[in-house]
Design an enzyme around this catalytic site. Structure first.
Site, short mmCIF file in Angstrom:
data_model
loop_
_atom_site.label_atom_id
_atom_site.label_comp_id
_atom_site.label_asym_id
_atom_site.label_seq_id
_atom_site.Cartn_x
_atom_site.Cartn_y
_atom_site.Cartn_z
N GLN A 58 20.95 22.16 59.23
CA GLN A 58 19.56 21.90 58.91
C GLN A 58 18.63 21.25 59.94
O GLN A 58 19.07 20.66 60.43
CB GLN A 58 19.57 20.61 57.30
N TYR A 140 9.25 14.31 54.87
CA TYR A 140 9.55 14.72 55.70
C TYR A 140 8.42 15.75 56.06
O TYR A 140 7.79 15.47 55.51
CB TYR A 140 11.06 15.22 55.85
N ARG A 188 14.50 23.91 51.97
CA ARG A 188 14.97 23.12 50.83
C ARG A 188 13.41 22.22 50.30
O ARG A 188 12.58 22.39 51.55
CB ARG A 188 15.51 21.86 51.61
N LEU A 260 23.53 15.20 41.66
CA LEU A 260 24.31 14.21 40.66
C LEU A 260 24.90 15.82 40.10
O LEU A 260 25.13 15.49 38.28
CB LEU A 260 23.54 13.86 39.41
N GLY A 282 26.70 17.29 47.91
CA GLY A 282 25.97 16.52 48.78
C GLY A 282 27.18 15.35 49.28
O GLY A 282 28.56 15.14 49.63
N ARG A 283 26.77 14.22 48.40
CA ARG A 283 27.37 12.50 48.28
C ARG A 283 28.53 13.38 47.26
O ARG A 283 30.19 12.15 48.14
CB ARG A 283 26.06 12.18 47.53
#
Length: 313
Positions: A58, A140, A188, A260, A282-283
């Protein structure tokens, strides 16, 4: 993995315009700033490919969120003697009270940053990354240009939708030029700011998605938020999926759902209902590194196992 490119100190040797400017979120961020880093990643990626996986990277610029400490150490702004620098942004607006006021980028600096995205993409290719994702979300730099909440410019990079999306499309164009057509390019995007008066909206996302598809993006990674402090986000399982479903229904852009997504049956339903073309985790993979094996077991599929793990089959 985020590669530092724009604003790095390598550029300082070529121009004084970006002196002491940092594009990294923290000094500990990984980067693709030089050939030494390329060779280090090349060794890692050769190993990954040998284990049956596809390496991706990324690329992003922290913008006004740059030059902070590690999140688990508080994430406070860093002084230059602590490895920080002067953050930059479309407009001199801090992300939140108590954070540094960024310097407003000049047009020449914007063009330099676009070239640096291309430099990072070129190094990513040399390092063996098969997939590149441009990070345009979460407050960002690219997200800051997209949103009228953070972009108050009056030149060609601010004002109406076309001007605010100009920087994002220029970055995509220069990265796409570097990438062979058979190498995927993801983007993204922040689907909404939940909501902020005058902020980026789901309608804006649908419009930009069509433009990104026309500019050679292969898949849109649909996230939300991150540019408006204190936004009230209704976090619950699958809360961002409807945004992916809308873009998929209204544009030709393939989309990935995120946020989630934790259960195999949940992710399978998203794909079976054609709400997204892919799901990205991801998480959840940090919590459960063997999630793919669990999903295969629960859904009746198979996943590749590296040779040393054959006994886990």
């Amino acid at each position: 993995m985020r590669a530092r490119g724009p604003g790095d100190r390598q550029v300082e040797a070529r121009t004084g315009q970006l002196a002491a400017v940092e594009g990294r979120i923290s000094p500990q961020d990984l980067g693709l700033r030089n050939d030494t880093q390329v060779e280090a990643f090349r060794r890692i990626n050769r190993f990954l490919v040998a284990q049956g996986t596809v390496p991706g990277v990324q690329l992003g610029h922290g913008g006004r969120k740059a030059s902070t400490g590690q999140p688990w150490k508080g994430g406070a702004p860093l002084a230059p003697d602590a490895g920080g620098g002067r953050p930059v942004a479309p407009s001199p607006l801090p992300f939140a009270e108590g954070l540094a006021v960024p310097d407003e980028l000049t047009v020449d600096q914007i063009r330099l940053i676009v070239r640096q995205f291309a430099d990072a993409a070129r190094r990513a290719l040399a390092a063996g990354f098969e997939v590149v994702e441009v990070h345009g979300a979460h407050g960002y730099l690219i997200n800051e240009f997209l949103s009228p909440y953070s972009n108050h410019r009056t030149d060609a990079y601010g004002g109406d939708h076309d001007n605010r999306t100009r920087f994002a499309l220029e970055v995509v164009d220069t990265v796409r030029e570097v990438r062979p057509q058979d190498k995927p390019l993801f983007f993204r995007i922040p689907a909404t700011e939940w909501p902020a008066d005058g902020g980026w909206s789901a309608d804006d996302t649908v419009r930009l998605a069509a433009d990104l598809h026309a500019h050679g993006v292969d898949l849109l990674d649909m996230s939300t938020g991150g540019n408006v402090p204190g936004a009230r986000i209704p976090v619950e399982p699958g809360y961002q999926v409807p945004f992916a479903a809308r873009v998929r229904a209204e544009t030709p852009m393939p989309v990935a759902a995120v946020g989630l997504l934790t259960e195999p049956a949940q992710t399978a339903k998203i794909l079976l209902n054609s709400e997204a073309d892919a799901v990205l985790l991801g998480r959840e993979l940090l919590r459960d590194p063997y999630w793919a094996q669990r999903a295969a077991r629960e859904l009746g599929g198979e996943v590749h196992r590296p040779a040393p793990y054959h006994r886990s089959a």
